[in-house]
Scaffold this active site. Structure first.
Site, mmCIF file in Angstrom:
data_model
loop_
_atom_site.group_PDB
_atom_site.id
_atom_site.type_symbol
_atom_site.label_atom_id
_atom_site.label_comp_id
_atom_site.label_asym_id
_atom_site.label_seq_id
_atom_site.Cartn_x
_atom_site.Cartn_y
_atom_site.Cartn_z
ATOM 1 N N CYS A 114 -31.042 37.018 43.857
ATOM 2 C CA CYS A 114 -29.924 37.747 43.596
ATOM 3 C C CYS A 114 -30.055 39.129 43.812
ATOM 4 O O CYS A 114 -29.222 40.052 44.351
ATOM 5 C CB CYS A 114 -28.956 37.611 42.451
ATOM 6 S SG CYS A 114 -28.233 35.930 42.316
ATOM 7 N N HIS A 249 -23.999 43.592 41.916
ATOM 8 C CA HIS A 249 -24.135 42.260 42.228
ATOM 9 C C HIS A 249 -22.878 41.389 41.312
ATOM 10 O O HIS A 249 -22.777 41.777 40.293
ATOM 11 C CB HIS A 249 -25.510 41.622 41.704
ATOM 12 C CG HIS A 249 -25.577 40.134 41.723
ATOM 13 N ND1 HIS A 249 -25.270 39.302 42.943
ATOM 14 C CD2 HIS A 249 -26.089 39.197 40.908
ATOM 15 C CE1 HIS A 249 -25.396 38.303 42.663
ATOM 16 N NE2 HIS A 249 -25.861 37.975 41.494
ATOM 17 N N ASN A 279 -20.245 34.105 43.199
ATOM 18 C CA ASN A 279 -21.696 34.645 43.005
ATOM 19 C C ASN A 279 -22.237 34.060 44.544
ATOM 20 O O ASN A 279 -22.702 33.000 44.587
ATOM 21 C CB ASN A 279 -22.722 34.352 41.869
ATOM 22 C CG ASN A 279 -23.822 34.676 41.778
ATOM 23 O OD1 ASN A 279 -24.360 35.505 42.924
ATOM 24 N ND2 ASN A 279 -24.387 34.750 40.677
HETATM 25 O O1 UT7 Z 1 -26.751 35.801 39.846
HETATM 26 C C1 UT7 Z 1 -27.940 35.832 38.801
HETATM 27 C C2 UT7 Z 1 -27.479 36.194 37.562
HETATM 28 N N1 UT7 Z 1 -26.578 35.223 36.965
HETATM 29 C C3 UT7 Z 1 -25.851 35.543 36.209
HETATM 30 O O2 UT7 Z 1 -25.795 36.650 35.746
HETATM 31 C C4 UT7 Z 1 -25.150 34.674 35.181
HETATM 32 C C5 UT7 Z 1 -25.032 34.907 33.852
HETATM 33 N N2 UT7 Z 1 -24.429 34.098 32.871
HETATM 34 C C6 UT7 Z 1 -23.116 33.879 32.942
HETATM 35 O O3 UT7 Z 1 -22.441 34.347 33.728
HETATM 36 C C7 UT7 Z 1 -22.379 33.076 31.891
HETATM 37 O O4 UT7 Z 1 -23.289 32.897 30.869
HETATM 38 C C8 UT7 Z 1 -21.851 31.785 32.418
HETATM 39 C C9 UT7 Z 1 -20.671 32.103 33.324
HETATM 40 C C10 UT7 Z 1 -22.821 31.061 33.202
HETATM 41 C C11 UT7 Z 1 -21.468 30.786 31.304
HETATM 42 O O5 UT7 Z 1 -20.565 31.489 30.307
HETATM 43 P P1 UT7 Z 1 -20.775 31.525 28.680
HETATM 44 O O6 UT7 Z 1 -19.488 32.202 28.230
HETATM 45 O O7 UT7 Z 1 -21.977 31.959 28.628
HETATM 46 O O8 UT7 Z 1 -20.514 29.862 28.241
HETATM 47 P P2 UT7 Z 1 -21.488 28.920 27.834
HETATM 48 O O9 UT7 Z 1 -22.584 28.627 28.851
HETATM 49 O O10 UT7 Z 1 -22.060 29.543 26.435
HETATM 50 O O11 UT7 Z 1 -20.676 27.685 27.597
HETATM 51 C C12 UT7 Z 1 -19.505 27.707 26.733
HETATM 52 C C13 UT7 Z 1 -18.776 26.519 26.785
HETATM 53 C C14 UT7 Z 1 -19.989 25.016 26.527
HETATM 54 O O12 UT7 Z 1 -19.136 24.154 25.799
HETATM 55 P P3 UT7 Z 1 -19.678 23.893 24.353
HETATM 56 O O13 UT7 Z 1 -20.900 23.539 24.083
HETATM 57 O O14 UT7 Z 1 -19.386 25.218 23.605
HETATM 58 O O15 UT7 Z 1 -18.736 22.884 23.904
HETATM 59 C C15 UT7 Z 1 -20.047 24.724 27.831
HETATM 60 O O16 UT7 Z 1 -20.454 23.170 27.998
HETATM 61 O O17 UT7 Z 1 -18.413 26.093 27.876
HETATM 62 C C16 UT7 Z 1 -18.678 24.844 28.524
HETATM 63 N N3 UT7 Z 1 -18.818 24.902 30.014
HETATM 64 C C17 UT7 Z 1 -17.776 24.830 30.722
HETATM 65 N N4 UT7 Z 1 -16.426 24.310 30.676
HETATM 66 C C18 UT7 Z 1 -15.813 24.375 31.556
HETATM 67 C C19 UT7 Z 1 -19.919 25.278 30.866
HETATM 68 N N5 UT7 Z 1 -19.604 25.312 32.027
HETATM 69 C C20 UT7 Z 1 -18.364 24.926 32.061
HETATM 70 C C21 UT7 Z 1 -17.064 24.790 33.121
HETATM 71 N N6 UT7 Z 1 -16.071 24.436 32.716
HETATM 72 N N7 UT7 Z 1 -17.474 25.094 34.403
#
Ligand code: UT7
Length: 322
Positions: A114, A249, A279
């Protein structure tokens, strides 16, 4: 007078097919509400048959050349940032060079995921200022949809395909004139395992899929981006108040908001396309830059800072007077 790499044109390209969150939710266990609330993404473009990293890159490059009033023969250097080359080798940049019909100059790819476009600017700017070439095409192009695990909802909803390009021209300008003023780049391989592809020609002989520990990447992103933005401004004795536009980004709206807050930057100075493009890895910064140039927000004389962070980890920022 000082020799600088001056931005003389921008361009971008997207695949034909737009996919909304609701469309994704038909095949993936997710929802429009979750994706919008956690990321700000509403749609992304996904490459179809005949659309590859090189075709998108070529289209973006043609647009950038047209905007600059140049022809392919004016280009002596092509630096293309991608993590999704058409082939393991040769470099996708050589295919783009051939498509454009400007064979004979320098053309190679840069792999910094990225942050690739920031690395590509840093390299192209350095080479132009040695006199190696008069003009460079700097491209960020990706087809991440081809390396996504479409059964992993934690990653497949986040990415899209596309390409962006700029033309840089070496010119003698006044001290307060246009050009790339400073670029700062970093890498820290200790965090390799937080964002990677589980395959490759030498390790598994397969292409592999994107794997990411999202919340950990998120935390590092905000800290690293704020730091490198401060560094590149300090290099020129500037503060965030001097900046007209930030072109970040486009990974997550919440990262854009948190980074702007940390730096005390007004949210209206931040160019946002993550809602439409998702992204697009190395393509996201030049895609957002081209969007804001074409809609008239970024104008000649503006002070613009580009920034990105990605797998490696790698991260960087570049300060440009347009
Ligand atoms: O480009 C390179 C750089 N990349 C980035 O900068 C990405 C950085 N990270 C992020 O943008 C975020 O961490 C994400 C968008 C990837 C995830 O968001 P989050 O608020 O950190 O969510 P999480 O991973 O803590 O997940 C929260 C919940 C989980 O469920 P439980 O364990 O709380 O029951 C996940 O299983 O959301 C669930 N979940 C989803 N639910 C519906 C994860 N993905 C999805 C989904 N739809 N697509």
């Amino acid at each position: 007078m000082t020799l600088r790499s001056v931005l003389v044109g921008t361009g971008s390209a997207l695949p034909k097919r737009k996919v909304t969150n609701a469309q994704l939710a038909e095949t993936v266990d997710t929802s429009d509400e979750w994706i919008v609330a956690r990321t700000g993404i509403r749609s992304r473009y996904i490459a179809g048959e005949g659309e590859t990293t090189s075709t998108l890159a070529t289209e973006a490059a043609r647009q950038a050349l047209a905007a600059a009033g140049l022809v392919p023969a004016d280009i002596g250097l092509i630096v293309l940032a991608t993590a999704t080359p058409d082939q393991t080798f040769p470099a996708t940049a050589t295919q783009v060079q051939h498509n454009l019909g400007c064979n004979g100059g320098v053309a190679f790819d840069v792999a910094a995921v990225c942050s690739g476009f920031l690395y590509a600017i840093g390299i192209a700017d350095s080479l132009l200022r040695t006199g190696m070439s008069k003009r460079a095409l700097v491209i960020g192009a990706e087809t991440f949809s081809r390396i996504l695990d479409w059964e992993d909802r934690t990653t497949c909803v986040l990415f899209g395909d596309g390409a962006g390009a700029i033309v840089l021209e070496a010119r003698e300008v006044d001290e307060d004139g246009p050009g790339v003023l400073a670029t700062r780049l970093h890498a820290d391989g200790a965090h390799n395992g937080l964002l990677y592809v589980d395959g490759g020609p030498s390790s598994t002989g397969t292409v592999g899929h994107v794997r990411m520990k999202g919340p950990e990447v998120f935390r590092h992103a905000v800290v690293n981006l704020a730091e490198v933005l401060r560094e590149v401004l300090a290099d020129q004795g500037l503060t965030s108040a001097d900046i007209d536009w930030v072109v970040p980004h486009q990974a997550n709206q919440r990262i854009l908001d948190a980074t702007a807050r940390k730096l005390g930057l007004a949210p209206e100075k931040v160019i946002v396309t993550v809602d439409r493009h998702a992204n697009t890895s190395a393509a996201s910064v030049p895609l957002a830059l081209d969007t804001a140039v074409r809609d008239g927000r970024i104008k000649a004389g503006d002070l613009v800072v580009l920034e990105a962070m990605g797998g490696g980890f790698t991260w960087g920022a570049s300060l440009i007077r347009v």
